[in-house]
Scaffold this motif. Structure first.
Motif, PDB file in Angstrom:
ATOM      1  N   GLU A   1       0.817  -1.294   0.014  1.00 51.25           N
ATOM      2  CA  GLU A   1      -0.163   0.023   0.000  1.00 51.25           C
ATOM      3  C   GLU A   1       0.924   1.277  -0.147  1.00 51.25           C
ATOM      4  OE1 GLU A   1      -3.646   1.295   2.504  1.00 51.25           O
ATOM      5  OE2 GLU A   1      -2.165   1.109   3.737  1.00 51.25           O
ATOM      6  N   LYS A   2       2.007   1.291   0.682  1.00 51.21           N
ATOM      7  CA  LYS A   2       2.739   2.424   1.002  1.00 51.21           C
ATOM      8  C   LYS A   2       3.782   2.680  -0.360  1.00 51.21           C
ATOM      9  CE  LYS A   2       4.420   5.804   3.618  1.00 51.21           C
ATOM     10  NZ  LYS A   2       3.512   6.636   4.159  1.00 51.21           N
ATOM     11  N   ALA A   3       3.855   1.533  -1.196  1.00 45.87           N
ATOM     12  CA  ALA A   3       4.452   1.527  -2.283  1.00 45.87           C
ATOM     13  C   ALA A   3       3.813   1.881  -3.456  1.00 45.87           C
ATOM     14  CB  ALA A   3       5.271   0.211  -2.636  1.00 45.87           C
ATOM     15  N   GLY A   4       2.391   1.771  -3.384  1.00 47.16           N
ATOM     16  CA  GLY A   4       1.564   2.177  -4.395  1.00 47.16           C
ATOM     17  C   GLY A   4       1.377   0.830  -5.426  1.00 47.16           C
ATOM     18  N   VAL A   5       1.558  -0.347  -4.689  1.00 53.69           N
ATOM     19  CA  VAL A   5       1.988  -1.721  -5.478  1.00 53.69           C
ATOM     20  C   VAL A   5       0.320  -2.365  -5.190  1.00 53.69           C
ATOM     21  CG1 VAL A   5       2.740  -3.692  -6.010  1.00 53.69           C
ATOM     22  CG2 VAL A   5       4.038  -1.673  -5.580  1.00 53.69           C
ATOM     23  N   LYS A   6      -0.431  -2.750  -6.034  1.00 48.38           N
ATOM     24  CA  LYS A   6      -1.821  -3.420  -5.729  1.00 48.38           C
ATOM     25  C   LYS A   6      -1.689  -4.894  -5.908  1.00 48.38           C
ATOM     26  CE  LYS A   6      -4.712   0.228  -7.938  1.00 48.38           C
ATOM     27  NZ  LYS A   6      -6.002   0.527  -8.668  1.00 48.38           N
ATOM     28  N   ALA A   7      -2.127  -5.497  -4.822  1.00 48.86           N
ATOM     29  CA  ALA A   7      -2.193  -7.110  -4.539  1.00 48.86           C
ATOM     30  C   ALA A   7      -3.389  -7.354  -5.603  1.00 48.86           C
ATOM     31  CB  ALA A   7      -2.484  -7.419  -3.229  1.00 48.86           C
ATOM     32  N   LYS A   8      -2.743  -8.621  -6.484  1.00 51.95           N
ATOM     33  CA  LYS A   8      -3.574  -8.954  -7.574  1.00 51.95           C
ATOM     34  C   LYS A   8      -3.694 -10.393  -7.618  1.00 51.95           C
ATOM     35  CE  LYS A   8      -2.161  -5.380 -10.952  1.00 51.95           C
ATOM     36  NZ  LYS A   8      -1.651  -5.164 -12.356  1.00 51.95           N
ATOM     37  N   TYR A   9      -5.041 -10.658  -7.378  1.00 55.36           N
ATOM     38  CA  TYR A   9      -5.282 -12.380  -7.199  1.00 55.36           C
ATOM     39  C   TYR A   9      -5.177 -13.033  -8.595  1.00 55.36           C
ATOM     40  CZ  TYR A   9      -8.215 -16.455  -6.623  1.00 55.36           C
ATOM     41  OH  TYR A   9      -8.790 -17.643  -6.578  1.00 55.36           O
ATOM     42  N   MET A  10      -4.604 -14.291  -8.458  1.00 62.54           N
ATOM     43  CA  MET A  10      -4.356 -15.062  -9.476  1.00 62.54           C
ATOM     44  C   MET A  10      -4.716 -16.523  -9.072  1.00 62.54           C
ATOM     45  SD  MET A  10      -0.946 -16.273 -11.689  1.00 62.54           S
ATOM     46  CE  MET A  10      -1.032 -14.687 -12.653  1.00 62.54           C
ATOM     47  N   ARG A  11      -5.792 -16.959 -10.013  1.00 57.38           N
ATOM     48  CA  ARG A  11      -6.493 -18.139  -9.871  1.00 57.38           C
ATOM     49  C   ARG A  11      -5.828 -19.236  -9.542  1.00 57.38           C
ATOM     50  NH1 ARG A  11      -8.390 -22.168 -13.090  1.00 57.38           N
ATOM     51  NH2 ARG A  11      -7.695 -21.239 -14.672  1.00 57.38           N
ATOM     52  N   LYS A  12      -4.619 -19.657 -10.435  1.00 59.50           N
ATOM     53  CA  LYS A  12      -3.883 -20.562  -9.993  1.00 59.50           C
ATOM     54  C   LYS A  12      -3.088 -20.676  -8.729  1.00 59.50           C
ATOM     55  CE  LYS A  12      -4.959 -22.336 -14.291  1.00 59.50           C
ATOM     56  NZ  LYS A  12      -5.806 -23.795 -14.343  1.00 59.50           N
ATOM     57  N   PHE A  13      -3.119 -19.691  -7.856  1.00 58.62           N
ATOM     58  CA  PHE A  13      -2.576 -19.765  -6.587  1.00 58.62           C
ATOM     59  C   PHE A  13      -3.527 -20.329  -5.678  1.00 58.62           C
ATOM     60  CE2 PHE A  13       0.284 -17.227  -8.668  1.00 58.62           C
ATOM     61  CZ  PHE A  13       1.746 -17.113  -7.915  1.00 58.62           C
ATOM     62  N   HIS A  14      -4.800 -20.661  -5.987  1.00 60.56           N
ATOM     63  CA  HIS A  14      -5.874 -21.186  -4.992  1.00 60.56           C
ATOM     64  C   HIS A  14      -5.401 -22.604  -4.864  1.00 60.56           C
ATOM     65  CE1 HIS A  14      -9.620 -21.892  -3.078  1.00 60.56           C
ATOM     66  NE2 HIS A  14      -9.840 -20.734  -3.031  1.00 60.56           N
ATOM     67  N   LYS A  15      -5.651 -22.942  -3.377  1.00 54.01           N
ATOM     68  CA  LYS A  15      -4.906 -24.427  -3.395  1.00 54.01           C
ATOM     69  C   LYS A  15      -6.337 -25.399  -3.797  1.00 54.01           C
ATOM     70  CE  LYS A  15      -2.688 -23.433   0.976  1.00 54.01           C
ATOM     71  NZ  LYS A  15      -2.511 -23.720   2.441  1.00 54.01           N
ATOM     72  N   LYS A  16      -7.363 -24.858  -4.028  1.00 54.67           N
ATOM     73  CA  LYS A  16      -8.593 -25.777  -4.526  1.00 54.67           C
ATOM     74  C   LYS A  16      -8.500 -26.014  -5.896  1.00 54.67           C
ATOM     75  CE  LYS A  16     -11.459 -25.128  -0.817  1.00 54.67           C
ATOM     76  NZ  LYS A  16     -12.917 -24.638  -0.118  1.00 54.67           N
ATOM     77  N   GLU A  17      -7.739 -25.289  -6.829  1.00 58.32           N
ATOM     78  CA  GLU A  17      -7.480 -25.247  -8.228  1.00 58.32           C
ATOM     79  C   GLU A  17      -6.287 -26.247  -8.649  1.00 58.32           C
ATOM     80  OE1 GLU A  17      -9.575 -23.755 -10.651  1.00 58.32           O
ATOM     81  OE2 GLU A  17     -10.840 -22.569  -9.014  1.00 58.32           O
ATOM     82  N   PRO A  18      -6.028 -26.709  -9.864  1.00 54.49           N
ATOM     83  CA  PRO A  18      -5.049 -27.439 -10.302  1.00 54.49           C
ATOM     84  C   PRO A  18      -4.020 -26.428 -10.290  1.00 54.49           C
ATOM     85  CG  PRO A  18      -6.949 -27.648 -11.893  1.00 54.49           C
ATOM     86  CD  PRO A  18      -7.318 -26.606 -10.801  1.00 54.49           C
ATOM     87  N   PRO A  19      -2.996 -26.436  -9.324  1.00 54.83           N
ATOM     88  CA  PRO A  19      -2.198 -25.483  -8.842  1.00 54.83           C
ATOM     89  C   PRO A  19      -0.882 -25.149  -9.607  1.00 54.83           C
ATOM     90  CG  PRO A  19      -1.724 -27.568  -7.633  1.00 54.83           C
ATOM     91  CD  PRO A  19      -2.777 -27.789  -8.531  1.00 54.83           C
TER      92      PRO A  19
END
Length: 248
Positions: free
Chosen positions: A228-246
């Motif tokens: 947040e301080k650096a102005g960098v946004k956290a972006k969700y990536m589906r393949k990082f989800h444990k319930k998905e083919p990882p």
């Protein structure tokens, strides 16, 4: 930095002050990557998890080709167990892949581990992307590299993983945050620490902000605060989800 009551330091005050002149953390490792890599893997591991580190070195953690695209290092704290401590010194002499700083293993010292890891990476390595993960997580490294190499993946200001949007600050239970530590209702968006990817520039930005963003005991949240301080946004990536083919 953690509260003064936290038993994290192994050095005398004079020695600590000398190190602070050289580092932003109590980093003691002098090993370097030796050459540029597309992907730097930093695996958080407990001192006694010798077998997990051995299995990673023998399987997905090593690129077998001559011109390897990734390199794996392990983030390991100090231990009060002398037998474990001696074994770690011998392990590091043999493998040269342990990254360490002057703090003891403790559940709430994970932020210290993350801080020393990013400082080490920013000062000792040349890489395009960094993956910070835990040693009980599996990574399909080749697949991850193929994803990160896609044209649509930003090469700068990248912070991706299994992320949480507008997470509520818990005031009870294991993950509680006191009003003294954080008086807002919501944390900044952050990604789960079992596996996050950062671009080279973001790692450097985070290290530069250590003196600005106060230490916070939940390391995943602390990374979100830095972002947040650096102005960098956290972006969700589906393949990082444990319930998905990882990917991981």
């Amino acid at each position: 930095m953690p509260p003064a009551s936290s038993p994290t330091s192994l050095l005398s005050t004079q020695q600590s002050n000398e190190k602070l002149l050289q580092h932003k953390t109590t980093l003691i490792t002098t090993t370097s990557c030796g050459r540029p890599y597309f992907l730097l893997l930093l695996v958080s591991s407990a001192p006694f998890n010798v077998q997990r580190r051995r299995e990673i070195r023998l399987t997905w953690g090593v690129d077998s080709v001559l011109d390897s695209r990734w390199k794996t290092f392990f983030l390991v704290a100090q231990t009060r167990n002398q037998t474990e401590s001696d074994a770690l010194l011998k392990e590091d002499e043999r493998t040269r892949d342990l990254i360490r700083a002057d703090y003891y293993k403790h559940y709430w010292n994970q932020t210290l581990k993350m801080q020393m890891a990013f400082e080490w990476a920013s000062t000792s390595c040349n890489f395009s992307f960094l993956l910070k993960m835990d040693d009980d997580t599996f990574v399909n490294v080749k697949r991850l590299i193929s994803v990160l190499a896609k044209p649509e993946i930003p090469k700068e200001k990248l912070y991706i993983g299994h992320c949480f949007k507008g997470p509520v600050v818990k005031r009870r239970g294991k993950w509680k945050g006191s009003y003294e530590d954080y008086n807002q209702t919501f944390y900044p968006d952050f990604c789960s620490g079992y596996g996050i990817v950062l671009s080279f520039d973001v790692v450097h930005l985070f290290v530069d902000l250590y003196a600005v963003v106060p230490w916070f005991k939940i390391d995943d949240v602390y990374i979100g605060l830095l972002a947040e301080k650096a102005g960098v946004k956290a972006k969700y990536m589906r393949k990082f989800h444990k319930k998905e083919p990882p990917i991981m």
